[in-house]
Design an enzyme around this catalytic site. Structure first.
Site, short mmCIF file in Angstrom:
data_model
loop_
_atom_site.label_atom_id
_atom_site.label_comp_id
_atom_site.label_asym_id
_atom_site.label_seq_id
_atom_site.Cartn_x
_atom_site.Cartn_y
_atom_site.Cartn_z
N LYS A 81 0.83 -1.22 0.00
CA LYS A 81 0.00 0.00 0.00
C LYS A 81 0.85 1.26 0.00
CE LYS A 81 -4.43 -1.48 0.89
NZ LYS A 81 -5.68 -1.43 1.57
N LYS A 105 -4.14 -9.34 -6.61
CA LYS A 105 -5.39 -9.60 -5.89
C LYS A 105 -6.50 -8.67 -6.38
CE LYS A 105 -6.51 -8.05 -1.79
NZ LYS A 105 -6.86 -7.76 -0.39
N LYS A 157 -10.93 -3.86 -3.82
CA LYS A 157 -12.01 -2.91 -4.09
C LYS A 157 -11.53 -1.50 -4.31
CE LYS A 157 -13.42 -3.63 0.49
NZ LYS A 157 -12.13 -3.31 1.11
N1 AQP Z 1 -9.40 -10.79 -3.72
C1 AQP Z 1 -9.73 -11.32 -2.56
N2 AQP Z 1 -9.81 -12.65 -2.45
C2 AQP Z 1 -10.14 -13.22 -1.27
N3 AQP Z 1 -10.42 -12.53 -0.16
C3 AQP Z 1 -10.35 -11.20 -0.23
N4 AQP Z 1 -10.55 -10.24 0.67
C4 AQP Z 1 -10.38 -9.03 0.09
N5 AQP Z 1 -10.05 -9.19 -1.19
C5 AQP Z 1 -10.01 -10.52 -1.44
C6 AQP Z 1 -10.93 -10.51 2.04
O1 AQP Z 1 -12.06 -9.74 2.33
C7 AQP Z 1 -11.94 -9.15 3.59
C8 AQP Z 1 -12.00 -7.67 3.41
O2 AQP Z 1 -10.82 -7.09 3.56
P1 AQP Z 1 -10.67 -5.53 3.72
O3 AQP Z 1 -11.56 -4.79 2.86
O4 AQP Z 1 -10.76 -5.16 5.14
O5 AQP Z 1 -9.19 -5.34 3.30
P2 AQP Z 1 -8.42 -5.82 2.05
O6 AQP Z 1 -8.02 -7.24 2.22
O7 AQP Z 1 -7.34 -4.82 1.87
O8 AQP Z 1 -9.48 -5.74 0.86
P3 AQP Z 1 -9.36 -4.98 -0.49
O9 AQP Z 1 -10.56 -5.26 -1.30
O10 AQP Z 1 -8.03 -5.26 -1.12
O11 AQP Z 1 -9.46 -3.48 0.00
P4 AQP Z 1 -8.50 -2.31 -0.30
O12 AQP Z 1 -8.48 -2.21 -1.79
O13 AQP Z 1 -9.09 -1.11 0.35
O14 AQP Z 1 -7.18 -2.68 0.28
C9 AQP Z 1 -10.66 -9.67 4.21
O15 AQP Z 1 -11.00 -10.79 4.98
C10 AQP Z 1 -9.86 -10.05 3.01
O16 AQP Z 1 -8.92 -11.08 3.29
#
Ligand code: AQP
Length: 331
Positions: free
Chosen positions: A115, A197, A200
Site C-alpha cells: 500500500k 489480488k 475494491k
Molecule cells: N481478492 C480477494 N480474495 C479473497 N479474499 C479477499 N478479501 C479481500 N479481497 C479478497 C478478504 O475480504 C476481507 C476484506 O478485507 P478488507 O476490505 O478489510 O481489506 P483488504 O483485504 O485490503 O481488501 P481490499 O478489497 O483489497 O481493500 P482495499 O483495496 O481497500 O485494500 C478480508 O478478509 C480479506 O482477506
C-alpha cells in the site's frame, strides 16, 4: 456450567464497493459461521481512512455495506453488526497496543509495503499502524477465530504476537485468536491482471457485488487469460484461467475436476461467459435484496445503533481490564 460459544470477529473496509473477492474471501464464510459462533461483523471505517477517502462516499458506503451484509444472509439478530467508529474503545485500545508493538514488526507487513507503493504520495502513520488497530478490533472482543482471506493471515499472526506479549507481561488478558481461511476462493485475483489480488480500491479488474448482470458478463468476457485453449487449473502457467476456475467452482459448488471435465475441448469462448453467468446468478438475489434494504434507512439505522451498543458492552470490559493492568488510574 455451559461452555461459552466461540467468538468471531471480522470486518471489511468501506474503501470501495464490495467485490467478488470480499464475498468469496469473507462474507460468504461469515454467513456459514453465524449458526455456530457468536459473531461480530464490522464495517471498519477507521481502517478505510488510512488512505484518503471522499467523505460523502465513505458515509454512503458504510450504510450500503451494512445493507449488503444483510442481503448476503447475515442476520442482525444473530450477529453483532456495527460501524467501527461508533465504538471508541477500538481506537483507545489501539493506542495502548501500539506501545506493545515493535516498529520492526510493522515494517515487515507485506500489506504496508504494497500500500505504501500504491500511495507513495501519502504514506501516513495510520497506514503503518493499521495492523495495530486490527489487533485492537480482534482482541477487544476476545475473539477466538478471525475469518479472513489469505492476504490477512500475517496481520492475524501479528495480533497473536501482541496478545501473547501482553499476556506474558501482565498475566492472561487476551484470548489468542486464530485465522480461519476458507479452502476455496481464499484469494480471488483481478480479472485484468491475474497476478494481482482483486481489490475494491482498484476498480479495474473487479467484479462488484452490486454490478448489473450485463456489466458482470462484459467484465468476464474481457478477462485476461492466455493464448492456449485448454480450461485447466495451473496457477503458475495459467493464472487467468486458474482464477476463473476458482471463481466458477466457488460460485457453483463444483469441484475443479468437475469443472475441467465440463469444459474439456470447449475453449475460452464458452468458458468465460459460463463463469460470468454463474456469478450473475449468485449475485442476483443479493443485489435485489440490497436495493430493497437500502430503501429502509430507519431499519438500517436501528441495526447499526443496536449493534454498536451491544459491541460496546463487550468492549468496555476488555478495555477496563487492560487499563487496570497497565496502571491507569480508575475513573
Ligand atoms: N481478492 C480477494 N480474495 C479473497 N479474499 C479477499 N478479501 C479481500 N479481497 C479478497 C478478504 O475480504 C476481507 C476484506 O478485507 P478488507 O476490505 O478489510 O481489506 P483488504 O483485504 O485490503 O481488501 P481490499 O478489497 O483489497 O481493500 P482495499 O483495496 O481497500 O485494500 C478480508 O478478509 C480479506 O482477506
Amino acid at each position: 456450567m455451559e461452555e461459552r460459544r466461540k467468538r468471531i470477529f471480522s470486518g471489511i473496509q468501506p474503501s470501495g464497493e464490495l467485490t467478488l473477492g470480499s464475498y468469496m474471501g469473507a462474507i460468504r464464510n461469515w454467513v456459514a459461521l453465524q449458526e455456530e459462533y457468536d459473531c461480530l461483523y464490522c464495517i471498519v471505517d477507521e481502517h478505510a481512512i488510512t488512505v484518503r477517502q471522499d467523505p460523502a462516499q465513505l458515509r454512503r458506503r458504510c450504510v450500503a455495506q451494512l445493507a449488503q451484509y444483510i442481503a448476503c444472509g447475515l442476520d442482525p439478530e444473530k450477529n453483532i453488526m456495527f460501524i467501527q467508529s461508533h465504538v471508541p474503545q477500538h481506537a483507545e485500545l489501539a493506542w495502548i497496543l501500539g506501545c506493545y508493538t515493535q516498529f520492526g514488526e510493522l515494517s515487515r507487513m507485506t500489506q504496508f509495503k504494497a500500500k505504501s507503493q500504491q500511495h507513495a504520495d501519502n504514506i501516513t502513520a495510520g497506514l503503518f499502524t493499521y495492523p495495530v488497530l486490527m489487533a485492537a478490533d480482534i482482541l477487544l472482543y476476545q475473539a477466538d477465530l478471525v475469518p479472513v482471506g489469505e492476504d490477512q493471515r500475517q496481520h492475524v499472526e501479528l495480533t497473536r504476537d501482541i496478545a501473547q506479549r501482553f499476556n506474558g507481561v501482565y498475566s492472561d488478558t487476551f484470548v489468542l485468536p486464530e485465522a480461519f481461511i476458507p479452502k476455496l476462493g481464499a484469494r480471488i485475483m483481478s480479472l485484468d491482471d491475474p497476478t494481482a489480488k482483486m481489490s475494491k480500491s482498484v476498480p479495474e479488474g473487479c467484479i462488484n457485488l452490486m454490478d448489473p448482470p450485463e456489466v458482470i458478463m462484459r467484465k468476464f468476457k474481457r478477462a485476461v487469460t492466455d493464448c492456449e485453449t485448454a480450461v485447466k487449473y495451473d496457477r503458475e502457467n495459467k493464472p487467468g484461467i486458474s482464477n476463473l476456475l476458482t471463481i466458477y467452482c466457488a460460485a457453483t459448488g463444483k469441484t475443479l475436476a468437475e469443472a475441467e471435465a465440463a469444459f474439456a475441448g470447449q475453449g475460452y469462448g464458452v468458458f468465460k461467459p459460463a463463469v460470468g453467468e454463474a456469478v450473475v446468478e449468485l449475485f442476483r438475489p443479493i443485489r435485489e435484496e440490497s436495493e430493497r434494504i437500502m430503501g429502509d434507512k430507519a431499519y438500517l439505522e436501528s441495526v447499526y445503533k443496536t449493534g454498536a451498543q451491544r459491541a460496546q458492552q463487550l468492549a468496555v470490559r476488555t478495555l477496563g481490564k487492560v487499563q487496570r493492568k497497565i496502571g491507569f488510574v480508575a475513573r
